[in-house]
Design a protein around this motif. Structure first.
Motif, PDB file in Angstrom:
ATOM      1  N   SER A  54       0.832  -1.212   0.000  1.00  0.00           N
ATOM      2  CA  SER A  54       0.000   0.000   0.000  1.00  0.00           C
ATOM      3  C   SER A  54       0.861   1.254   0.000  1.00  0.00           C
ATOM      4  O   SER A  54       0.557   2.235  -0.691  1.00  0.00           O
ATOM      5  N   LYS A  55       1.935   1.246   0.772  1.00  0.00           N
ATOM      6  CA  LYS A  55       2.827   2.415   0.832  1.00  0.00           C
ATOM      7  C   LYS A  55       3.430   2.705  -0.536  1.00  0.00           C
ATOM      8  O   LYS A  55       3.543   3.862  -0.952  1.00  0.00           O
ATOM      9  N   ILE A  56       3.824   1.658  -1.243  1.00  0.00           N
ATOM     10  CA  ILE A  56       4.421   1.845  -2.572  1.00  0.00           C
ATOM     11  C   ILE A  56       3.371   2.370  -3.547  1.00  0.00           C
ATOM     12  O   ILE A  56       3.637   3.282  -4.337  1.00  0.00           O
ATOM     13  N   ILE A  57       2.177   1.805  -3.500  1.00  0.00           N
ATOM     14  CA  ILE A  57       1.099   2.210  -4.403  1.00  0.00           C
ATOM     15  C   ILE A  57       0.764   3.683  -4.232  1.00  0.00           C
ATOM     16  O   ILE A  57       0.566   4.412  -5.205  1.00  0.00           O
ATOM     17  N   LYS A  58       0.712   4.137  -2.988  1.00  0.00           N
ATOM     18  CA  LYS A  58       0.336   5.528  -2.705  1.00  0.00           C
ATOM     19  C   LYS A  58       1.395   6.519  -3.158  1.00  0.00           C
ATOM     20  O   LYS A  58       1.105   7.703  -3.338  1.00  0.00           O
ATOM     21  N   LYS A  59       2.614   6.061  -3.388  1.00  0.00           N
ATOM     22  CA  LYS A  59       3.657   6.935  -3.934  1.00  0.00           C
ATOM     23  C   LYS A  59       3.323   7.363  -5.359  1.00  0.00           C
ATOM     24  O   LYS A  59       3.782   8.395  -5.838  1.00  0.00           O
ATOM     25  N   PHE A  60       2.505   6.548  -6.048  1.00  0.00           N
ATOM     26  CA  PHE A  60       2.078   6.887  -7.410  1.00  0.00           C
ATOM     27  C   PHE A  60       0.778   7.692  -7.399  1.00  0.00           C
ATOM     28  O   PHE A  60       0.161   7.896  -8.440  1.00  0.00           O
ATOM     29  N   LYS A  61       0.371   8.141  -6.187  1.00  0.00           N
ATOM     30  CA  LYS A  61      -0.848   8.936  -5.997  1.00  0.00           C
ATOM     31  C   LYS A  61      -2.110   8.168  -6.391  1.00  0.00           C
ATOM     32  O   LYS A  61      -3.112   8.748  -6.805  1.00  0.00           O
ATOM     33  N   SER A  62      -2.052   6.862  -6.285  1.00  0.00           N
ATOM     34  CA  SER A  62      -3.218   6.017  -6.535  1.00  0.00           C
ATOM     35  C   SER A  62      -3.893   5.685  -5.209  1.00  0.00           C
ATOM     36  O   SER A  62      -3.225   5.537  -4.179  1.00  0.00           O
ATOM     37  N   LYS A  63      -5.196   5.573  -5.236  1.00  0.00           N
ATOM     38  CA  LYS A  63      -5.930   5.170  -4.045  1.00  0.00           C
ATOM     39  C   LYS A  63      -5.803   3.667  -3.875  1.00  0.00           C
ATOM     40  O   LYS A  63      -5.713   2.929  -4.848  1.00  0.00           O
ATOM     41  N   CYS A  64      -5.821   3.249  -2.639  1.00  0.00           N
ATOM     42  CA  CYS A  64      -5.629   1.823  -2.394  1.00  0.00           C
ATOM     43  C   CYS A  64      -6.409   1.385  -1.158  1.00  0.00           C
ATOM     44  O   CYS A  64      -6.356   2.044  -0.117  1.00  0.00           O
ATOM     45  N   LYS A  65      -7.133   0.293  -1.290  1.00  0.00           N
ATOM     46  CA  LYS A  65      -7.791  -0.334  -0.149  1.00  0.00           C
ATOM     47  C   LYS A  65      -7.300  -1.774  -0.066  1.00  0.00           C
ATOM     48  O   LYS A  65      -7.215  -2.465  -1.080  1.00  0.00           O
ATOM     49  N   SER A  66      -6.989  -2.184   1.140  1.00  0.00           N
ATOM     50  CA  SER A  66      -6.429  -3.529   1.311  1.00  0.00           C
ATOM     51  C   SER A  66      -7.304  -4.362   2.242  1.00  0.00           C
ATOM     52  O   SER A  66      -7.939  -3.843   3.166  1.00  0.00           O
ATOM     53  N   TYR A  67      -7.319  -5.676   1.974  1.00  0.00           N
ATOM     54  CA  TYR A  67      -8.126  -6.600   2.767  1.00  0.00           C
ATOM     55  C   TYR A  67      -7.360  -7.893   2.998  1.00  0.00           C
ATOM     56  O   TYR A  67      -6.788  -8.452   2.064  1.00  0.00           O
ATOM     57  N   VAL A  68      -7.365  -8.328   4.238  1.00  0.00           N
ATOM     58  CA  VAL A  68      -6.854  -9.655   4.549  1.00  0.00           C
ATOM     59  C   VAL A  68      -7.972 -10.637   4.266  1.00  0.00           C
ATOM     60  O   VAL A  68      -9.064 -10.545   4.831  1.00  0.00           O
ATOM     61  N   CYS A  69      -7.723 -11.559   3.350  1.00  0.00           N
ATOM     62  CA  CYS A  69      -8.811 -12.420   2.891  1.00  0.00           C
ATOM     63  C   CYS A  69      -8.257 -13.688   2.251  1.00  0.00           C
ATOM     64  O   CYS A  69      -7.198 -13.671   1.615  1.00  0.00           O
ATOM     65  N   ASP A  70      -8.971 -14.766   2.430  1.00  0.00           N
ATOM     66  CA  ASP A  70      -8.672 -16.023   1.738  1.00  0.00           C
ATOM     67  C   ASP A  70      -9.551 -16.055   0.487  1.00  0.00           C
ATOM     68  O   ASP A  70     -10.772 -16.184   0.583  1.00  0.00           O
ATOM     69  N   ILE A  71      -8.960 -15.945  -0.691  1.00  0.00           N
ATOM     70  CA  ILE A  71      -9.755 -15.815  -1.909  1.00  0.00           C
ATOM     71  C   ILE A  71     -10.504 -17.092  -2.273  1.00  0.00           C
ATOM     72  O   ILE A  71     -11.374 -17.079  -3.125  1.00  0.00           O
ATOM     73  N   THR A  72     -10.162 -18.191  -1.621  1.00  0.00           N
ATOM     74  CA  THR A  72     -10.927 -19.420  -1.876  1.00  0.00           C
ATOM     75  C   THR A  72     -12.254 -19.423  -1.116  1.00  0.00           C
ATOM     76  O   THR A  72     -13.095 -20.285  -1.335  1.00  0.00           O
ATOM     77  N   ASN A  73     -12.429 -18.440  -0.240  1.00  0.00           N
ATOM     78  CA  ASN A  73     -13.668 -18.316   0.530  1.00  0.00           C
ATOM     79  C   ASN A  73     -14.583 -17.329  -0.185  1.00  0.00           C
ATOM     80  O   ASN A  73     -14.398 -16.117  -0.108  1.00  0.00           O
ATOM     81  N   TYR A  74     -15.573 -17.853  -0.920  1.00  0.00           N
ATOM     82  CA  TYR A  74     -16.473 -17.013  -1.714  1.00  0.00           C
ATOM     83  C   TYR A  74     -17.192 -15.981  -0.856  1.00  0.00           C
ATOM     84  O   TYR A  74     -17.363 -14.828  -1.252  1.00  0.00           O
ATOM     85  N   ASP A  75     -17.630 -16.367   0.333  1.00  0.00           N
ATOM     86  CA  ASP A  75     -18.386 -15.454   1.196  1.00  0.00           C
ATOM     87  C   ASP A  75     -17.548 -14.252   1.623  1.00  0.00           C
ATOM     88  O   ASP A  75     -18.052 -13.135   1.736  1.00  0.00           O
TER      89      ASP A  75
END
Length: 282
Positions: A54-75
């Motif tokens: 996220s810190k690197i992404i924001k250096k490019f002035k892009s918005k960023c939202k992050s989530y801790v998630c297991d992508i195999t869990n559809y719900d």
């Protein structure tokens, strides 16, 4: 620079969702997309990795939202989507489910999907009551919401119109039938590229002399849904080459593709204005 050509792309105001963004290829893709101007939704198993990216992404002035998630869990994935975005954003920020709707469409219309479509949205895509999709036909494209699953099928309510009918080039493709898998590929890619009419032709040396029109229509509809086009191409019944040539519009442009031809002026031919259709014969 993690993506050598990132500066050549302008992804400003676009949103990308990157899974596995904490490490490796996912991390590299997320940073490259931010470099190209996209805003990011990043998902990973550990918060520490997400914070670093996220810190690197924001250096490019892009918005960023992050989530801790297991992508195999559809719900878990669905919860992220439903919690963060309103109706309009849902359509354009996530994978949009588009279905061809043959009946007349208008806002506030309540109708049912076909049994096949209902099976697709319920059992394949696992949409639930209150989830959104879009429906389209030659009139345009509308947002819609699933109100309930009933015996007649999935009951949907049409919301608002999001796209009008588009002016498209009148491109035809005339072809000799071939074996099923290559034929399916021709129909699919032709639809994605904007062909308006498919015309199967019987010539003297045609080997495959039958074509499953019903199956071809299904492939056309599916390809239209997936390629974001509004119009649904036509598929004609088999006809002889002689009959096709005799009935071809006089104001049209017929392009014959010959592997032995040395000319390469197709671009010049297509750049000329034609009142009738442009038909490619293969």
């Amino acid at each position: 620079m993690l993506l050598n050509n990132a500066s050549k792309y302008n992804l400003k105001n676009k949103i990308a969702l990157v899974t596995g963004a904490g490490k490796g290829l996912g991390r590299a893709c997320a940073i490259a997309l931010a470099e190209a101007g996209a805003n990011l939704i990043i998902i990973s198993r550990t918060q520490k990795d997400l914070d670093q990216v996220s810190k690197i992404i924001k250096k490019f002035k892009s918005k960023c939202k992050s989530y801790v998630c297991d992508i195999t869990n559809y719900d878990e994935i669905k919860k992220i989507i439903n919690n963060e975005y309103n109706i309009n954003a849902f359509f354009f920020m996530t994978l949009k489910i588009r279905l061809y709707f043959s009946d007349k469409i208008q806002s506030d219309l309540v109708s049912h999907l076909t049994k096949e479509q209902s099976h697709y949205v319920k059992d394949v895509m696992r949409l639930e009551k209150g989830d959104y999709l879009s429906v389209f036909n030659a009139q345009g494209e509308w947002n819609a919401i699933i109100e309930n699953y009933e015996k007649e099928g999935a009951r949907i309510k049409i919301l608002k119109k999001v796209r009008d009918k588009e002016n498209e080039k009148n491109i035809w493709l005339a072809f000799s039938p071939i074996k099923q898998n290559p034929l399916n590929f021709i129909i699919q890619k032709g639809t994605e590229l904007g062909v308006q009419k498919f015309i199967p032709i019987l010539s003297e040396r045609t080997i495959v002399k039958e074509i499953n029109i019903t199956r071809v229509k299904k492939i056309i509809v599916e390809a239209s849904e997936q390629s974001n086009r509004i119009s649904i191409p036509e598929i004609h019944n088999l006809e002889t080459l002689k009959n096709f040539l005799s009935q071809f519009p006089k104001n049209g442009c017929l392009i014959f593709c010959d592997i032995n031809c040395e000319k390469s002026n197709l671009k010049d031919i297509l750049s000329k204005k034609s009142e009738g259709p442009v038909c490619i014969l293969i």
